[in-house]
Design a protein around this motif. Sequence first.
Motif, mmCIF file in Angstrom:
data_model
loop_
_atom_site.group_PDB
_atom_site.id
_atom_site.type_symbol
_atom_site.label_atom_id
_atom_site.label_comp_id
_atom_site.label_asym_id
_atom_site.label_seq_id
_atom_site.Cartn_x
_atom_site.Cartn_y
_atom_site.Cartn_z
ATOM 1 N N SER A 147 0.802 -1.214 0.000
ATOM 2 C CA SER A 147 0.000 0.000 0.000
ATOM 3 C C SER A 147 0.842 1.274 0.000
ATOM 4 N N HIS A 148 0.307 2.319 -0.619
ATOM 5 C CA HIS A 148 0.932 3.639 -0.564
ATOM 6 C C HIS A 148 0.855 4.239 0.839
ATOM 7 N N PHE A 149 0.026 3.681 1.707
ATOM 8 C CA PHE A 149 -0.100 4.187 3.064
ATOM 9 C C PHE A 149 0.834 3.472 4.037
ATOM 10 N N ASN A 150 1.516 2.459 3.559
ATOM 11 C CA ASN A 150 2.404 1.654 4.398
ATOM 12 C C ASN A 150 3.839 2.140 4.219
ATOM 13 N N PRO A 151 4.451 2.723 5.246
ATOM 14 C CA PRO A 151 5.809 3.255 5.083
ATOM 15 C C PRO A 151 6.860 2.184 4.796
ATOM 16 N N SER A 152 6.500 0.912 5.039
ATOM 17 C CA SER A 152 7.428 -0.189 4.756
ATOM 18 C C SER A 152 7.132 -0.872 3.420
ATOM 19 N N SER A 153 6.264 -0.295 2.619
ATOM 20 C CA SER A 153 5.904 -0.875 1.326
ATOM 21 C C SER A 153 7.134 -1.001 0.429
ATOM 22 N N PRO A 154 7.204 -2.058 -0.378
ATOM 23 C CA PRO A 154 8.356 -2.228 -1.274
ATOM 24 C C PRO A 154 8.429 -1.194 -2.391
ATOM 25 N N ILE A 155 7.392 -0.408 -2.571
ATOM 26 C CA ILE A 155 7.437 0.620 -3.611
ATOM 27 C C ILE A 155 8.226 1.855 -3.160
ATOM 28 N N PHE A 156 8.616 1.886 -1.862
ATOM 29 C CA PHE A 156 9.375 3.023 -1.334
ATOM 30 C C PHE A 156 10.778 2.601 -0.931
ATOM 31 N N GLU A 157 11.649 3.598 -0.793
ATOM 32 C CA GLU A 157 12.990 3.378 -0.254
ATOM 33 C C GLU A 157 12.943 3.553 1.263
ATOM 34 N N LYS A 158 13.951 3.039 1.952
ATOM 35 C CA LYS A 158 13.967 3.105 3.416
ATOM 36 C C LYS A 158 13.965 4.543 3.927
ATOM 37 N N ASN A 159 14.641 5.437 3.222
ATOM 38 C CA ASN A 159 14.694 6.828 3.696
ATOM 39 C C ASN A 159 13.415 7.605 3.408
ATOM 40 N N ASP A 160 12.432 6.960 2.791
ATOM 41 C CA ASP A 160 11.133 7.603 2.552
ATOM 42 C C ASP A 160 10.201 7.464 3.758
ATOM 43 N N TYR A 161 10.579 6.641 4.737
ATOM 44 C CA TYR A 161 9.665 6.179 5.790
ATOM 45 C C TYR A 161 8.859 7.322 6.428
ATOM 46 N N TRP A 162 9.547 8.343 6.926
ATOM 47 C CA TRP A 162 8.838 9.383 7.676
ATOM 48 C C TRP A 162 8.039 10.303 6.767
ATOM 49 N N TYR A 163 8.430 10.382 5.512
ATOM 50 C CA TYR A 163 7.605 11.136 4.560
ATOM 51 C C TYR A 163 6.272 10.436 4.319
ATOM 52 N N ILE A 164 6.288 9.103 4.322
ATOM 53 C CA ILE A 164 5.040 8.359 4.155
ATOM 54 C C ILE A 164 4.148 8.573 5.379
ATOM 55 N N ILE A 165 4.764 8.592 6.543
ATOM 56 C CA ILE A 165 4.007 8.899 7.761
ATOM 57 C C ILE A 165 3.376 10.280 7.665
ATOM 58 N N LEU A 166 4.135 11.253 7.178
ATOM 59 C CA LEU A 166 3.602 12.614 7.015
ATOM 60 C C LEU A 166 2.441 12.624 6.024
ATOM 61 N N SER A 167 2.549 11.818 4.977
ATOM 62 C CA SER A 167 1.437 11.709 4.025
ATOM 63 C C SER A 167 0.194 11.153 4.716
ATOM 64 N N ASP A 168 0.375 10.139 5.553
ATOM 65 C CA ASP A 168 -0.757 9.547 6.280
ATOM 66 C C ASP A 168 -1.365 10.548 7.259
ATOM 67 N N ILE A 169 -0.528 11.368 7.861
ATOM 68 C CA ILE A 169 -1.044 12.420 8.745
ATOM 69 C C ILE A 169 -1.936 13.374 7.953
ATOM 70 N N GLY A 170 -1.564 13.637 6.701
ATOM 71 C CA GLY A 170 -2.403 14.468 5.840
ATOM 72 C C GLY A 170 -3.774 13.863 5.636
ATOM 73 N N MET A 171 -3.821 12.526 5.464
ATOM 74 C CA MET A 171 -5.107 11.848 5.303
ATOM 75 C C MET A 171 -5.964 11.992 6.569
ATOM 76 N N ILE A 172 -5.352 11.756 7.717
ATOM 77 C CA ILE A 172 -6.067 11.846 8.992
ATOM 78 C C ILE A 172 -6.561 13.268 9.218
ATOM 79 N N SER A 173 -5.741 14.245 8.863
ATOM 80 C CA SER A 173 -6.139 15.652 9.011
ATOM 81 C C SER A 173 -7.363 15.969 8.174
#
Length: 426
Positions: free
Chosen positions: A244-270
């Motif tokens: 999933s694009h909402f999963n910071p550990s998804s194989p579609i992302f790099e390891k250094n993307d982790y906290w940016y994915i979290i920030l994206s999820d915070i945008g959804m919750i907001s």
Amino acid sequence: MSTSIEISGGSAASDKSGLSAHPLVTKSSKNVTSFATEQKQAIDIHGNVFKVPDYTIKDILSAIPKHCYERRLWQSLHYVVRDILACVILSKIGFTLIPMVENQLVRFVLWGVLSYSIGLFYFGLWILAHECGHGAFSDYTSVNDTVGWFLHSYLLVPYFSWKFSHSKHHKATGHLTRDMVFVPYSKKEYLEAKGKSKISEVTEETPIVTFFTLIFQQLGGLHLYLLTNATGQPHPDHSALGRSHFNPSSPIFEKNDYWYIILSDIGMISTFTVVYLWYKTFGGFSVLINWFIPWLWTNHWLVFVTFLQHTDPTMPHYDAEEWTFAKGAAATIDRNFGFIGQHIFHDIIETHVLHHYVSRIPFYNAREATREIKKVMGEHYRYDGENMWKSLWKVARSCQFVEGDNGVRMFRNINNIGVKPTDNIE
């Protein structure tokens, strides 16, 4: 003002001629030399000969005037303000005048027209956020990411998640094993999905099946993609939600993307929080007309537009050993959506081929740049001015999987449309 030119999703400093120093455009590049010395061919669905492009990235970049790379923050912000004001004004007029209409059926239709109209500008805002993700909005990364995060979050698209996976799409457009979205079945994959061993064993798909498949695709395709990476690369070692694009550990992302994915999820919750407060303050009908139905329209337009930009009976896809960036970027098509496409959807439909060559050119300079690269691309430039709704039906019926035995794969189908596929499994 300094400029930068994007090749395959990244950027490099320009030299005085406006050409990027990226290795793809250097004379010693293996991509360029092999690209220029061999021109393969294939047969498209219509029976026409498709010739693999024979120009280089350097040829494309040389044709684009330097001023087309200029990004003007004030002009980009103007379009954001314009589109937001259009939504507010439409809502204000609608909620003032429509209740005065006595006929209930007419009122129902007018509410639908209002939500549709707001949805058009919502998709315009989505495109502006998309410009932010590519760095085409302004010269300032912090401004791009701030504006993009707010706009995409409001439309329930995880900004950084989309930005990162979309960048990989641009780096590998038309690549059968690296592209990130609308990756077609190979013939072998199509047969496996059908549980068959030969094309002759697969029965023709009825038009009603195509129709309901399109309905599902247009209404739910975006969030199925975001939730499960549907139509992207399979990643069979991960579950659907694991991709999933909402999963910071998804194989579609790099390891250094982790906290940016979290920030994206915070945008959804907001956004869900804001919508809930909106509902509590102004009621469900206000949310329905001003946000939810326009959001559904936004989902539709995104799938509608991107599907038709990357799927066409004349469109090639490439095996790994045959793919190059220049070939992949040419495996896109410009279409025409009239006034709406140019003035509300910010030319994303009409100038998409250019966008895949240089995605940091802002949309307001894209038409001029497109005119110039067409001179280089010649017959390899794709444009279809047909009504896009007709094209959607034709593409859905004719583009079901790809086949080819020389690294260049063309669309085929089991609906007896155009050139028939071979019966062997490649």
